[in-house]
Design an enzyme around this catalytic site. Structure first.
Site, PDB file in Angstrom:
ATOM      1  N   LYS A 126       0.875  -1.191   0.000  1.00  0.00           N
ATOM      2  CA  LYS A 126       0.000   0.000   0.000  1.00  0.00           C
ATOM      3  C   LYS A 126       0.898   1.223   0.000  1.00  0.00           C
ATOM      4  O   LYS A 126       2.023   1.174   0.499  1.00  0.00           O
ATOM      5  CB  LYS A 126      -0.878   0.023   1.258  1.00  0.00           C
ATOM      6  CG  LYS A 126      -2.096   0.915   1.126  1.00  0.00           C
ATOM      7  CD  LYS A 126      -3.248   0.135   0.517  1.00  0.00           C
ATOM      8  CE  LYS A 126      -4.450   1.002   0.210  1.00  0.00           C
ATOM      9  NZ  LYS A 126      -5.596   0.170  -0.195  1.00  0.00           N
ATOM     10  N   ASP A 166      -6.991   4.217  -4.511  1.00  0.00           N
ATOM     11  CA  ASP A 166      -7.680   4.097  -3.215  1.00  0.00           C
ATOM     12  C   ASP A 166      -8.280   5.486  -2.978  1.00  0.00           C
ATOM     13  O   ASP A 166      -8.501   6.226  -3.951  1.00  0.00           O
ATOM     14  CB  ASP A 166      -6.710   3.666  -2.103  1.00  0.00           C
ATOM     15  CG  ASP A 166      -7.415   3.224  -0.824  1.00  0.00           C
ATOM     16  OD1 ASP A 166      -7.933   2.101  -0.767  1.00  0.00           O
ATOM     17  OD2 ASP A 166      -7.477   4.033   0.140  1.00  0.00           O
TER      18      ASP A 166
HETATM   19  P1  NDP Z   1     -12.875   7.744  -2.931  1.00  0.00           P
HETATM   20  O1  NDP Z   1     -11.782   8.719  -2.796  1.00  0.00           O
HETATM   21  O2  NDP Z   1     -13.532   7.557  -4.247  1.00  0.00           O
HETATM   22  O3  NDP Z   1     -13.995   8.002  -1.866  1.00  0.00           O
HETATM   23  C1  NDP Z   1     -13.673   8.004  -0.499  1.00  0.00           C
HETATM   24  C2  NDP Z   1     -14.888   8.314   0.309  1.00  0.00           C
HETATM   25  O4  NDP Z   1     -14.587   8.278   1.701  1.00  0.00           O
HETATM   26  C3  NDP Z   1     -15.396   9.663   0.038  1.00  0.00           C
HETATM   27  O5  NDP Z   1     -16.754   9.672   0.258  1.00  0.00           O
HETATM   28  C4  NDP Z   1     -14.597  10.442   1.087  1.00  0.00           C
HETATM   29  O6  NDP Z   1     -15.098  11.661   1.357  1.00  0.00           O
HETATM   30  C5  NDP Z   1     -14.695   9.577   2.277  1.00  0.00           C
HETATM   31  N1  NDP Z   1     -13.596   9.826   3.224  1.00  0.00           N
HETATM   32  C6  NDP Z   1     -12.278   9.632   3.019  1.00  0.00           C
HETATM   33  N2  NDP Z   1     -11.571   9.936   4.109  1.00  0.00           N
HETATM   34  C7  NDP Z   1     -12.445  10.359   5.014  1.00  0.00           C
HETATM   35  C8  NDP Z   1     -12.318  10.800   6.341  1.00  0.00           C
HETATM   36  N3  NDP Z   1     -11.122  10.867   6.944  1.00  0.00           N
HETATM   37  N4  NDP Z   1     -13.438  11.144   6.986  1.00  0.00           N
HETATM   38  C9  NDP Z   1     -14.646  11.047   6.392  1.00  0.00           C
HETATM   39  N5  NDP Z   1     -14.826  10.619   5.139  1.00  0.00           N
HETATM   40  C10 NDP Z   1     -13.744  10.285   4.458  1.00  0.00           C
HETATM   41  O7  NDP Z   1     -12.266   6.354  -2.405  1.00  0.00           O
HETATM   42  P2  NDP Z   1     -12.797   4.887  -2.585  1.00  0.00           P
HETATM   43  O8  NDP Z   1     -14.272   4.884  -2.799  1.00  0.00           O
HETATM   44  O9  NDP Z   1     -11.914   4.252  -3.563  1.00  0.00           O
HETATM   45  O10 NDP Z   1     -12.472   4.268  -1.153  1.00  0.00           O
HETATM   46  C11 NDP Z   1     -13.458   4.158  -0.106  1.00  0.00           C
HETATM   47  C12 NDP Z   1     -13.045   3.054   0.856  1.00  0.00           C
HETATM   48  O11 NDP Z   1     -13.002   1.807   0.143  1.00  0.00           O
HETATM   49  C13 NDP Z   1     -11.663   3.213   1.482  1.00  0.00           C
HETATM   50  O12 NDP Z   1     -11.681   2.675   2.793  1.00  0.00           O
HETATM   51  C14 NDP Z   1     -10.780   2.334   0.605  1.00  0.00           C
HETATM   52  O13 NDP Z   1      -9.632   1.906   1.285  1.00  0.00           O
HETATM   53  C15 NDP Z   1     -11.737   1.195   0.321  1.00  0.00           C
HETATM   54  N6  NDP Z   1     -11.432   0.376  -0.840  1.00  0.00           N
HETATM   55  C16 NDP Z   1     -11.221   0.920  -2.065  1.00  0.00           C
HETATM   56  C17 NDP Z   1     -10.971   0.099  -3.144  1.00  0.00           C
HETATM   57  C18 NDP Z   1     -10.789   0.624  -4.524  1.00  0.00           C
HETATM   58  O14 NDP Z   1     -10.523  -0.168  -5.417  1.00  0.00           O
HETATM   59  N7  NDP Z   1     -10.933   1.920  -4.757  1.00  0.00           N
HETATM   60  C19 NDP Z   1     -10.879  -1.342  -2.994  1.00  0.00           C
HETATM   61  C20 NDP Z   1     -11.168  -1.826  -1.666  1.00  0.00           C
HETATM   62  C21 NDP Z   1     -11.419  -0.966  -0.655  1.00  0.00           C
HETATM   63  P3  NDP Z   1     -14.123  12.865   0.998  1.00  0.00           P
HETATM   64  O15 NDP Z   1     -13.802  12.783  -0.456  1.00  0.00           O
HETATM   65  O16 NDP Z   1     -15.044  13.936   1.345  1.00  0.00           O
HETATM   66  O17 NDP Z   1     -12.926  12.745   1.895  1.00  0.00           O
HETATM   67  O1  2IT Z   2      -7.984  -1.630  -0.696  1.00  0.00           O
HETATM   68  C1  2IT Z   2      -7.911  -2.144  -1.817  1.00  0.00           C
HETATM   69  O2  2IT Z   2      -8.037  -3.360  -1.994  1.00  0.00           O
HETATM   70  C2  2IT Z   2      -7.684  -1.262  -2.967  1.00  0.00           C
HETATM   71  N1  2IT Z   2      -7.613  -0.047  -2.792  1.00  0.00           N
HETATM   72  C3  2IT Z   2      -7.501  -1.841  -4.334  1.00  0.00           C
HETATM   73  C4  2IT Z   2      -6.072  -2.241  -4.560  1.00  0.00           C
HETATM   74  C5  2IT Z   2      -5.731  -2.687  -5.960  1.00  0.00           C
HETATM   75  O3  2IT Z   2      -4.531  -2.981  -6.158  1.00  0.00           O
HETATM   76  O4  2IT Z   2      -6.588  -2.769  -6.831  1.00  0.00           O
END
Ligand code: NDP
Ligand code: 2IT
Length: 446
Positions: A126, A166
């Protein structure tokens, strides 16, 4: 916890002070692994867990960049290369002001188990930066990404370490990072996943994490004779993962009644559907970090500084960030008759809240299993890049669905085998661990 695993948690705390999220992730996993060590002393003798809590390599670097006014800024960049026993390091990049070493270590540690569960050959890593994309122009984002890659490029590669997105890193950022890597290496390779469709990306990758979480939820519900159809869902976040989950819930006949941001949550009793799903993309792209605009756009209620867990719903799917469900939230969800909690974000539930769900007998899908569809589809993107052949969206979605069903069944079977019937957390931790542990033993003192 046994004396042995307790000692490891204490060791991790002593060696990594000020990294509470990393301590939390290690504690959650080790609570499950006691069941393994009782039966398999060989893992303890080989000190596998002691090795797994120590990253193989940590890279920290300076990221200087210039804003549109010509002022200089310095951020900190990281890449944690946690474990390569079963494949190249693989995991996302997070750009958010809250990013610290402890947060990235927890995410990298979780990623090792998650990637193992996908059955694809991917190790765990990561990275990211404390850079805040909020309010930045497109050119500022581009310059930041180019500077970030100017150091990172020497540490990664399609057979070494393959980053992805992420929080704060989506297709746009991956594009700028990829462009800079290509210039520096003079190579067009699958060094990043989450790429644009016309330059090596995979169909369904943007939707994959959200789709996968919903497939996993559907499998959990099936074990109790239920489906998503007709259920209401409280969901947090409004980013990439939330967007994918909302689409699939609608497709399966469920209704999403909340979205949230750092500013509060919106309650939409008619459901987030149709053009409202498209609007989520606008919210995300606005870099404003808020959901309040949704309320004025569609005439629904906005609750400032509140979390969506106070809304009565059948299912809760946290999609924002770590530690967003505390014990008081868990109690409210349980009292309101929630039947399933499925983690789309990484570690959104505190340990104490998870213990409450466990006692209440609620279906609980842990992130490392439930959100593995994102990285699994990254693995499918890598496969397509290696073959230099793209698959159709039906092909990718079919494989994603199969992988999620398999992960679900593996969790249940493994939990059963180790005497923890119906506990997906134990099942995921143990199954994820065993594959990596056996690979490490096969490879000698690594
Ligand atoms: P995005 O940046 O697209 O969205 C993140 C979301 O979380 C937004 O709504 C954001 O709001 C909110 N957020 C982030 N940090 C904070 C904080 N400190 N307090 C409150 N709200 C917060 O990211 P993703 O949708 O990609 O990621 C969302 C979650 O899913 C994370 O935990 C990530 O690790 C997990 N994830 C993502 C994957 C991927 O492939 N993208 C795969 C597996 C898990 P704001 O923009 O307002 O901060
Ligand atoms: O938390 C996660 O699994 C991710 N942000 C996706 C990682 C990836 O390599 O696709």
């Amino acid at each position: 916890m046994s004396e042995y695993t307790n000692r490891i948690v204490e060791l991790v705390k002593a060696k990594n002070p000020s990294e509470p999220e990393f301590h939390q992730a290690v504690q959650e996993v080790t609570e499950s692994l006691d069941l393994v060590f009782q039966r398999h002393p060989e893992y303890q003798a080989a000190r596998i867990l002691e090795r797994m809590v120590e990253p193989e390599r940590v890279i920290i670097f300076r990221v200087p960049w210039m804003d549109d006014q010509g002022d200089f800024h310095i951020n900190r960049g990281y890449r944690i290369e946690m474990n390569s026993a079963i494949g190249p390091y693989k995991g996302g990049l997070r750009f958010h002001p809250s990013v610290t070493m402890g947060i990235l270590k927890f995410l990298a540690f979780e990623q090792v188990f998650k990637n193992s569960l996908t059955t694809l050959p991917m190790g765990g890593g990561k990275g990211g930066s404390d850079f805040n994309p909020k309010g930045k122009s497109d050119n500022e984002i581009m310059r930041f990404c180019q500077s970030f890659m100017t150091e990172l490029f020497r540490h990664i590669g399609p057979n070494t370490d393959v980053p992805a997105g992420d929080i704060g890193v989506g297709t746009r950022e991956i594009g700028y990072l990829f462009g800079q890597y290509k210039r520096l290496k003079n190579e067009f390779t699958g060094v990043l996943t989450g790429k644009g469709l016309n330059w090596g990306g995979s169909l369904i990758r943007p939707e994959a994490t959200g789709f996968g979480v919903v497939y996993f939820t559907e499998e959990m519900l099936k074990t109790k004779g239920m489906t998503i159809e007709g259920k209401t869902v409280a969901l947090s976040g409004f980013g990439n993962v939330a967007w994918g989950a909302v689409q699939k819930i609608n497709e399966l006949g469920g209704k999403v009644v909340t979205l949230s941001g750092p500013d509060g949550y919106i309650y939409d009793p008619d459901g987030v559907k149709g053009e409202k799903i498209e609007y989520m993309l606008k919210l995300r792209a606005s870099n404003k970090d808020a959901v309040e605009d949704y309320a004025s756009e569609f005439g629904v209620q906005f609750f400032p500084d509140k979390k969506p867990w106070e809304v009565k719903a059948d299912i809760a799917i946290p999609c924002a960030t770590q530690n967003e469900i505390y014990p008081e939230d868990a109690k409210t969800l349980i009292d309101n008759g929630c039947v399933a909690v499925c983690e789309a974000a990484n570690m959104p539930t505190t340990l104490e809240a998870y213990h409450l769900f466990k006692e209440a007998g609620i279906l609980f899908g842990p992130a490392k299993a439930a959100n593995a569809g994102g990285v699994a589809t990254s693995g499918l993107e890598m496969a397509q890049n290696s073959m230099r052949l793209p698959w159709s969206s039906e092909e990718v979605d079919k494989r994603l669905h199969e992988i999620m069903v398999r992960i679900h069944n593996t969790c249940l079977e493994t939990a059963d085998r180790f005497g923890s019937q119906g506990n997906y957390v134990d099942g995921a931790n143990i199954a994820g661990f065993l594959k990596v542990a056996d690979a490490m033993i096969d490879q000698g003192l690594v």
